[in-house]
Design an enzyme around this catalytic site. Structure first.
Site, PDB file in Angstrom:
ATOM      1  N   ILE A 120       2.223  55.078  26.988  1.00  0.00           N
ATOM      2  CA  ILE A 120       2.265  54.075  28.060  1.00  0.00           C
ATOM      3  C   ILE A 120       1.452  52.866  27.631  1.00  0.00           C
ATOM      4  CG2 ILE A 120       0.430  55.297  29.360  1.00  0.00           C
ATOM      5  CD1 ILE A 120       2.323  54.041  31.810  1.00  0.00           C
ATOM      6  N   PRO A 176      -4.922  42.696  24.823  1.00  0.00           N
ATOM      7  CA  PRO A 176      -6.210  42.213  24.319  1.00  0.00           C
ATOM      8  C   PRO A 176      -7.022  41.489  25.406  1.00  0.00           C
ATOM      9  CG  PRO A 176      -4.499  41.804  22.712  1.00  0.00           C
ATOM     10  CD  PRO A 176      -3.810  42.359  23.926  1.00  0.00           C
ATOM     11  N   GLU A 220      -3.550  60.617  36.239  1.00  0.00           N
ATOM     12  CA  GLU A 220      -4.211  60.336  34.965  1.00  0.00           C
ATOM     13  C   GLU A 220      -5.720  60.581  35.082  1.00  0.00           C
ATOM     14  OE1 GLU A 220      -3.135  56.476  33.573  1.00  0.00           O
ATOM     15  OE2 GLU A 220      -4.828  56.365  32.182  1.00  0.00           O
ATOM     16  N   GLN A 260     -39.429  78.965  28.146  1.00  0.00           N
ATOM     17  CA  GLN A 260     -39.061  78.648  29.528  1.00  0.00           C
ATOM     18  C   GLN A 260     -38.404  77.275  29.653  1.00  0.00           C
ATOM     19  OE1 GLN A 260     -42.199  78.578  32.480  1.00  0.00           O
ATOM     20  NE2 GLN A 260     -40.976  79.872  33.821  1.00  0.00           N
TER      21      GLN A 260
HETATM   22  C1  LIG Z   1      -9.432  55.995  23.614  1.00  0.00           C
HETATM   23  C2  LIG Z   1      -8.689  55.046  24.496  1.00  0.00           C
HETATM   24  C3  LIG Z   1      -7.350  55.292  24.786  1.00  0.00           C
HETATM   25  C4  LIG Z   1      -6.641  54.394  25.585  1.00  0.00           C
HETATM   26  N1  LIG Z   1      -5.308  54.634  25.822  1.00  0.00           N
HETATM   27  C5  LIG Z   1      -4.593  53.718  26.516  1.00  0.00           C
HETATM   28  C6  LIG Z   1      -3.176  53.866  26.690  1.00  0.00           C
HETATM   29  O1  LIG Z   1      -2.576  54.864  26.265  1.00  0.00           O
HETATM   30  N2  LIG Z   1      -2.494  52.896  27.338  1.00  0.00           N
HETATM   31  C7  LIG Z   1      -3.111  51.783  27.836  1.00  0.00           C
HETATM   32  O2  LIG Z   1      -2.440  50.951  28.412  1.00  0.00           O
HETATM   33  N3  LIG Z   1      -4.458  51.599  27.692  1.00  0.00           N
HETATM   34  C8  LIG Z   1      -5.210  52.541  27.049  1.00  0.00           C
HETATM   35  N4  LIG Z   1      -6.556  52.365  26.883  1.00  0.00           N
HETATM   36  C9  LIG Z   1      -7.170  51.158  27.395  1.00  0.00           C
HETATM   37  C10 LIG Z   1      -7.997  51.373  28.632  1.00  0.00           C
HETATM   38  O3  LIG Z   1      -7.146  51.581  29.734  1.00  0.00           O
HETATM   39  C11 LIG Z   1      -8.855  50.114  28.760  1.00  0.00           C
HETATM   40  O4  LIG Z   1      -9.871  50.239  27.798  1.00  0.00           O
HETATM   41  C12 LIG Z   1      -9.410  49.941  30.122  1.00  0.00           C
HETATM   42  O5  LIG Z   1      -8.402  49.562  31.005  1.00  0.00           O
HETATM   43  C13 LIG Z   1     -10.511  48.897  30.121  1.00  0.00           C
HETATM   44  O6  LIG Z   1     -10.053  47.716  29.548  1.00  0.00           O
HETATM   45  P1  LIG Z   1     -10.881  46.929  28.423  1.00  0.00           P
HETATM   46  O7  LIG Z   1     -11.351  47.931  27.422  1.00  0.00           O
HETATM   47  O8  LIG Z   1     -10.055  45.785  27.961  1.00  0.00           O
HETATM   48  O9  LIG Z   1     -12.149  46.386  29.168  1.00  0.00           O
HETATM   49  P2  LIG Z   1     -12.200  45.521  30.497  1.00  0.00           P
HETATM   50  O10 LIG Z   1     -12.043  46.407  31.677  1.00  0.00           O
HETATM   51  O11 LIG Z   1     -11.302  44.348  30.423  1.00  0.00           O
HETATM   52  O12 LIG Z   1     -13.694  45.112  30.446  1.00  0.00           O
HETATM   53  C14 LIG Z   1     -14.201  44.124  29.542  1.00  0.00           C
HETATM   54  C15 LIG Z   1     -15.642  43.954  29.853  1.00  0.00           C
HETATM   55  O13 LIG Z   1     -15.804  43.479  31.194  1.00  0.00           O
HETATM   56  C16 LIG Z   1     -16.616  44.330  31.962  1.00  0.00           C
HETATM   57  N5  LIG Z   1     -16.065  44.452  33.316  1.00  0.00           N
HETATM   58  C17 LIG Z   1     -14.785  44.818  33.657  1.00  0.00           C
HETATM   59  N6  LIG Z   1     -14.644  44.803  34.985  1.00  0.00           N
HETATM   60  C18 LIG Z   1     -15.826  44.425  35.501  1.00  0.00           C
HETATM   61  C19 LIG Z   1     -16.287  44.252  36.834  1.00  0.00           C
HETATM   62  N7  LIG Z   1     -15.472  44.431  37.886  1.00  0.00           N
HETATM   63  N8  LIG Z   1     -17.570  43.874  37.000  1.00  0.00           N
HETATM   64  C20 LIG Z   1     -18.397  43.681  35.936  1.00  0.00           C
HETATM   65  N9  LIG Z   1     -18.010  43.832  34.651  1.00  0.00           N
HETATM   66  C21 LIG Z   1     -16.741  44.214  34.440  1.00  0.00           C
HETATM   67  C22 LIG Z   1     -16.554  45.660  31.227  1.00  0.00           C
HETATM   68  O14 LIG Z   1     -17.712  46.455  31.461  1.00  0.00           O
HETATM   69  C23 LIG Z   1     -16.451  45.237  29.778  1.00  0.00           C
HETATM   70  O15 LIG Z   1     -17.716  44.932  29.227  1.00  0.00           O
HETATM   71  C24 LIG Z   1      -7.294  53.254  26.117  1.00  0.00           C
HETATM   72  C25 LIG Z   1      -8.636  53.033  25.836  1.00  0.00           C
HETATM   73  C26 LIG Z   1      -9.332  53.905  25.039  1.00  0.00           C
HETATM   74  C27 LIG Z   1     -10.778  53.615  24.761  1.00  0.00           C
END
Ligand SMILES: Cc1cc2nc3c(=O)[nH]c(=O)nc-3n(C[C@H](O)[C@H](O)[C@H](O)COP(=O)(O)OP(=O)(O)OC[C@H]3O[C@@H](n4cnc5c(N)ncnc54)[C@H](O)[C@@H]3O)c2cc1C
Length: 328
Positions: free
Chosen positions: A115, A120, A237, A274
């Site tokens: 999915i 980015p 999920e 302990q």
């Molecule tokens: C191992 C792994 C597998 C994954 N598999 C999938 C997959 O199969 N399909 C898929 O679509 N995605 C997948 N993901 C992606 C995952 O869903 C995203 O990592 C997640 O949605 C968060 O998005 P992001 O990493 O871009 O960070 P973001 O959520 O965009 O955050 C970026 C930064 O902003 C901060 N932030 C975000 N929201 C807030 C808030 N409300 N207040 C303050 N700070 C905030 C966060 O802490 C972070 O520092 C996967 C991720 C990992 C690590």
């Protein structure tokens, strides 16, 4: 658990021990399971355990939970729960024709599901996705990129979140389109990421460059429903992530208990100290609470009453406990 589920657990455990555990070093090195691992899993009946019999194994979410738990206990990284998530999108929203076209092949492992929501510049803020699908005759033309996609390298069927209507802002205008990747022009994946965890599982970027997809691959046949569909499927999920956490917690407590009984320090087994018993008692208490909570969520999922807030609590609390208890 009942007799039938115990038997299922026994078979799943044996299959994982014999077929997957010995391959872990190679999978970690190549950052992906072997391609034939999916066909083996299909043959063993561990894919789509909670789909109706015409498409899957005809079990309940309890069967899915057993598979997730056994993978976590064996510390094997295999994206069958993401595969299940994709199948449930098709089961919940697909047209009868879409179900017949994809689910049987997903059940055998011939078609691996992924999915693709995250981009980015759009993670938690899913409504900000920029990948577009423009209708052109009887096709959609997809342009954009996705990242962090689990099962990305092996996926033959990717459920992609796209903007079908760019004239409306935010969540509106998002749809899900199913892309069969074999020989698909304009589609490519990046290499599998080196991650802090889940090293044996393929997670990668996907690029769509004027990718033409038949219009009949629009999930459910109606545009603009994607955001609602994603929100509705999140509890499933989230619960699955919580289920894996509890299995890891229990395994960590089991391994540590064994170790402190065997390891001698200061002339006696560590368990005689302990401070060690205090820490193990704390971890065991939380493992027990985690189990009761997740079992209640599993029962509610089976009954169709698991609400989004409780599923979010499960993902939040159980993963936090998992990391804390493993560290302790
Ligand atoms: C191992 C792994 C597998 C994954 N598999 C999938 C997959 O199969 N399909 C898929 O679509 N995605 C997948 N993901 C992606 C995952 O869903 C995203 O990592 C997640 O949605 C968060 O998005 P992001 O990493 O871009 O960070 P973001 O959520 O965009 O955050 C970026 C930064 O902003 C901060 N932030 C975000 N929201 C807030 C808030 N409300 N207040 C303050 N700070 C905030 C966060 O802490 C972070 O520092 C996967 C991720 C990992 C690590």
């Amino acid at each position: 658990m009942d007799d039938e589920l115990w038997l299922f657990r026994h078979n799943v455990r044996r299959f994982i021990r014999e077929e997957f555990v010995p391959c872990q070093a190679r999978w970690r090195e190549q950052h992906a399971p072997d391609p034939d691992a999916w066909l083996k899993a299909g043959e063993a009946g561990i894919l789509l355990p909670d789909l109706p019999e015409e498409f899957g194994a005809g079990g309940t979410y309890a069967h899915e939970a057993v598979v997730i738990e056994e993978l976590a206990r064996a510390r094997v990284h295999f994206g069958s729960n993401v595969h299940s998530i994709v199948a449930h999108y098709i089961l919940s929203y697909g047209t009868p024709e879409q179900k017949m076209r994809w689910l049987p092949r997903m059940n055998t492992g011939e078609l691996v599901g992924a999915i693709a929501m995250t981009e980015p510049s759009a993670g938690s803020d899913l409504a900000a996705i920029r990948t577009t699908a423009r209708r052109k005759g009887d096709r959609y033309i997809i342009n954009g990129s996705k990242t962090f996609i689990t099962n990305g390298l092996r996926a033959g069927l990717v459920c992609v979140a796209v903007k079908t209507d760019t004239s409306v802002a935010g969540a509106r205008g998002i749809s899900m389109i199913l892309c069969e990747t074999r020989g698909l022009g304009g589609f490519r994946t990046g290499s599998s990421f080196e991650k802090v965890g889940r090293g044996a599982q393929d997670t990668c970027e996907m690029f769509f460059d004027d990718v033409a997809i038949p219009a009949e691959n629009l999930l459910g046949g109606k545009e603009g429903r994607g955001f609602g569909q994603m929100l509705e499927r999140l509890p499933y999920e989230r619960l699955s992530i919580g289920v894996a956490s509890v299995a890891t917690i229990e395994t960590a407590v089991e391994i540590t208990t064994r170790y402190v009984k065997e390891r001698i320090a200061f002339g006696k087994p560590l368990i005689d100290l302990q401070s060690v018993r205090f820490k193990l008692a704390e971890c065991s208490t939380e493992a027990h609470i985690a189990r009761v909570f997740v079992d209640s969520c599993i029962q509610r999922q089976i009954a169709g009453t698991l609400d989004p807030a409780t599923a979010a609590m499960a993902k939040y609390w159980l993963t936090e406990r998992e990391f804390q208890i493993v560290d302790d």
